[in-house]
Write an enzyme that holds these catalytic residues in place. Structure first.
Site, PDB file in Angstrom:
ATOM      1  N   SER A   1       4.681   2.351   7.941  1.00  0.00           N
ATOM      2  CA  SER A   1       4.215   1.182   6.721  1.00  0.00           C
ATOM      3  C   SER A   1       5.552   0.895   6.080  1.00  0.00           C
ATOM      4  O   SER A   1       6.172   1.523   5.484  1.00  0.00           O
ATOM      5  CB  SER A   1       3.045   1.813   6.041  1.00  0.00           C
ATOM      6  OG  SER A   1       1.959   2.161   6.734  1.00  0.00           O
TER       7      SER A   1
ATOM      8  N   HIS B   1       0.825  -1.194  -0.022  1.00  0.00           N
ATOM      9  CA  HIS B   1      -0.005  -0.230   0.109  1.00  0.00           C
ATOM     10  C   HIS B   1       0.853   1.181   0.082  1.00  0.00           C
ATOM     11  O   HIS B   1       0.372   2.472  -0.213  1.00  0.00           O
ATOM     12  CB  HIS B   1      -1.026  -0.062   1.026  1.00  0.00           C
ATOM     13  CG  HIS B   1      -0.276   0.412   2.367  1.00  0.00           C
ATOM     14  ND1 HIS B   1       0.009  -0.818   3.467  1.00  0.00           N
ATOM     15  CD2 HIS B   1      -0.252   1.529   3.125  1.00  0.00           C
ATOM     16  CE1 HIS B   1       0.238   0.058   4.340  1.00  0.00           C
ATOM     17  NE2 HIS B   1       0.327   1.390   4.583  1.00  0.00           N
TER      18      HIS B   1
ATOM     19  N   ASP C   1      -0.648  -7.403   1.758  1.00  0.00           N
ATOM     20  CA  ASP C   1      -0.130  -6.062   1.590  1.00  0.00           C
ATOM     21  C   ASP C   1       1.648  -6.327   1.799  1.00  0.00           C
ATOM     22  O   ASP C   1       2.228  -6.063   2.943  1.00  0.00           O
ATOM     23  CB  ASP C   1      -0.341  -5.253   3.066  1.00  0.00           C
ATOM     24  CG  ASP C   1      -0.261  -4.068   2.756  1.00  0.00           C
ATOM     25  OD1 ASP C   1      -0.092  -3.114   3.755  1.00  0.00           O
ATOM     26  OD2 ASP C   1       0.577  -3.636   1.661  1.00  0.00           O
TER      27      ASP C   1
END
Lengths: 440, 251
Positions: free
Chosen positions: B201, B39, B100
């Protein structure tokens, strides 16, 4: 009187033969055979009136101005002179036959019919070379050197160095262009070992195929006019090889043996107007020309099956010890052969052996190599070890390990003979400074 | 990183700083791969943005080798050759972060050193790293106290049993229908203010394998509901080993 035609053979018969010969008869025959032959006469049949000393009837034979006899009678008669099987041989090519019969052939009132004779003659080759066959002194063959007889004639020849003159008998020294082409032979001064003539300009040439070397060996005696103080002022013996003079000799000391290293040799013998020396004689031989013994240029060179002597058309092969390359200048050779040429030189010069160089080892990404042995170079049998930049990389090798050796083929190989170099792989999860928890 | 500590040089040498769609993190694998969250490359809710992966690779910025953002930038960007997004990742599904995970292949291998070292991947048979209470460490350049960090921070967090993660999700009253798939795990605390946050992330959740003495990446910072308000959710790397190895070996 009838001349007998110049034939090689024939017969002579008394008048009227085989009928009794007539009285009061004189018959003459002149036998003439070709020059180079002599006459040989035999009586096939002879029946004449016998008488003391052949006074009545007879056959007279003459040759070479000599009487060969007077014959009469019958076979077995006590008086007379029967020729029987006698052979009458002339020294020259003529024979004279004369027959004479008197006025009667009575014996105590009885007429005896004497038949006469039948004679055969033939031409026999005259060996003109046999001095015993000479008719007269001046007619003896006067070959100055050699006489050669043949049927019906003869010819003269001369010794080496002499030339038959126009009279075909006398010989004159001729040595201005003597040529020898056999692998070995003899040559000498004219008349050797008798004193050589004066005013000589002799030139003896030996010509052999390329690749052969002429060896001259002087025989004894060796005697050429000389002088105590001045070198060879009177007579000279000069030896040249391929146009280059290799010696000038005189005196009584023999030059011995001379290796000319040439397939072409000229020997000049020059004499002045006087002298009484016996001259010289040479026995020449030949052998394949030799090349210099090959010598290695360094201790790593190998000459296969080294021979004690190398001659024309021989060859040798060169190789190097393991770990060395054959080099000619800067050029690497796969092989080397040298052939001995006709001029006594090798067609190629000796190469050298140079140690194999593997070049710089392949660089290892994220690593390096170190030289293990001394001196640290890239030559044959040098050893390197690959290492990775620790602690960030780890080395991964093949089964052959991390050490590489410079091989004889010029490549770096591991212990299994493989050329592939190791790899440096990242080391994961090993921080140089990991977190350290203190307070609890 | 909330409730963490500043990392010292060499503590997390695999840490990458990415700038693709905003700040993100990543981890060095080998000497030419960056493991990150899908992502960070294809954000969810990006709308009709149809930029190709080739163009994204061309424009991606990846930094390695320092704990300070300014120094990282000075050391220079590592260009990206190709981007590999896991096929299970759906950028259009706002509530499902399954798959992901992504790999960035660098154009040039990096030279390893004290500041740049790769992280290890877990053994396929070892599931203990995900057991309830197994402590791991997460580093990142993400937000702390509403400010994006200019220095690398790290925090230790325990893995949490799956049922606790699901139970907590179910108890959330915000109504976000987040999917907790088997390809995820959660870690952290319910009340202690220690967590990962935006900007983290793609960074990896690492544990020390005491058997081998190596640090192993077991998860990728993926999603959460707020920051330090409960558990954080991480992509379970153990389930994607075949995919990772397949790409790395083929390339």
């Amino acid at each position: 009187s009838s001349p007998v035609p110049r034939k090689l053979f024939g017969e002579i018969r008394s008048p009227g033969y085989p009928k009794p010969y007539p009285n009061n008869n004189i018959s003459i025959w002149n036998i003439h055979v070709p020059k180079g032959y002599v006459v040989k006469l035999t009586f096939k049949y002879f029946d004449l009136e016998p008488s003391e000393s052949c006074f009545y009837d007879y056959v007279k034979i003459k040759a070479d101005k000599k009487n060969l006899g007077r014959y009469c009678g019958q076979l077995g008669s006590t008086t007379g002179n029967h020729p029987g099987r006698k052979e009458f041989v002339s020294k020259g090519n003529r024979m004279h036959l004369a027959f004479h019969s008197d006025f009667s052939n009575e014996d105590n009132g009885t007429v005896i019919p004497y038949r006469g004779f039948l004679a055969y003659y033939q031409a026999v080759d005259l060996d003109e070379c046999d001095p015993n066959n000479a008719v007269e002194e001046e007619e003896r063959p006067q070959c100055q050197h050699f006489c050669h007889n043949y049927v019906g004639g003869y010819f003269c020849s001369c010794r080496t160095g002499y030339q038959l003159q126009s009279d075909h008998h006398s010989c004159k020294v001729e040595c201005s262009s003597e040529l020898f082409t056999e692998a070995s032979g003899y040559l000498s001064s004219p008349e050797y070992p008798q004193p050589y003539p004066e005013d000589l300009r002799c030139n003896y040439s030996i010509r052999l195929p390329k690749g052969l070397s002429i060896i001259l060996k002087f025989l004894e005696p060796f005697e050429i006019d000389d002088h105590q103080q001045v070198h060879c002022p009177y007579d000279q013996l000069k030896i040249q090889a391929r146009g280059r003079q290799i010696g000038e000799f005189c005196g009584t000391e023999s030059p011995g043996s001379i290796e000319t290293n040439s397939n072409e040799v000229d020997i000049l013998f020059l004499t002045d107007e006087s002298g009484f020396s016996r001259g010289w004689k040479i026995h020449y031989t030949s052998e394949k020309i030799r090349c210099p013994q090959p010598v290695p240029r360094d201790q790593f060179t190998i000459i296969r099956d080294l021979q004690p002597v190398y001659q024309f058309q021989d060859y040798f092969v060169v190789s190097c010890k393991t770990g060395y390359n054959l080099m000619e200048g800067n050029r690497k050779l796969l092989s080397f052969t040298a052939v001995c040429q006709a001029d006594g030189t090798w067609h190629q010069s000796m190469p050298r052996c140079e140690i194999v160089n593997c070049g710089s080892p392949t660089d290892l990404t994220n690593g390096a190599f170190i030289y293990v042995n001394e001196p640290a170079n890239n030559s044959y049998q040098s050893v390197i070890t690959y290492q990775c930049n620790k602690p960030y990389y780890d080395i991964v090798t093949g089964t052959g390990g991390d050490s590489f050796t410079c091989s004889s083929e010029g490549t770096w190989v591991d212990q299994d003979g493989q050329v592939r170099i190791p790899t440096c792989l990242p080391v994961c999860g090993k921080p140089v400074s990991p977190i350290t928890e203190v307070q609890r | 990183i909330l409730g963490g500590k500043p990392a010292k040089a060499g503590n997390f040498p695999w840490q990458a700083l990415t700038a693709i769609h905003g700040r993100g993190g990543g981890a060095l694998l080998g000497d030419r791969w960056i493991l990150t969250a899908a992502h960070t490359i294809l954000p969810k809710g990006a709308g009709g943005n149809n930029v190709s992966l080739e163009q994204l690779a061309e424009e991606a910025n990846v930094f390695l080798g320092h704990t300070k953002v300014e120094e990282l930038h000075k050391m220079g960007n590592h260009p990206v050759r190709r981007i590999f997004i896991h096929p299970d990742y759906d950028p259009k599904d706002d509530y499902n972060f399954n798959g992901d995970i992504a790999l960035l292949e660098l154009k040039h291998p990096v030279t390893l050193g004290p500041g740049v070292l790769p992280i290890c991947l877990p053994d396929t048979t070892n599931t203990t790293f995900y057991m309830d209470g197994h402590v791991g460490y997460v580093s990142g350049f993400g937000v702390e106290k509403n400010f994006i960090s200019n220095k690398l921070k790290y925090v230790s967090l325990p893995a949490v049993a799956r049922e606790k993660c699901q139970s907590w999700l179910d108890s959330k009253k915000r109504g976000l229908p987040m999917i907790f798939s088997e390809n995820m795990f959660c870690a952290g605390f319910l009340t202690v203010k220690r967590d990962t946050c935006q900007g983290d992330s793609g960074s990896v959740f690492t544990v020390l394998d005491t058997g081998s003495g190596r640090w192993v990446a077991t998860g990728i910072v993926s999603w959460g509901i707020g920051c330090a308000e409960g558990y954080g959710f991480y992509t379970k790397i153990l389930n994607y080993l075949d995919w990772i190895k397949g790409i790395v070996r083929e390339e």
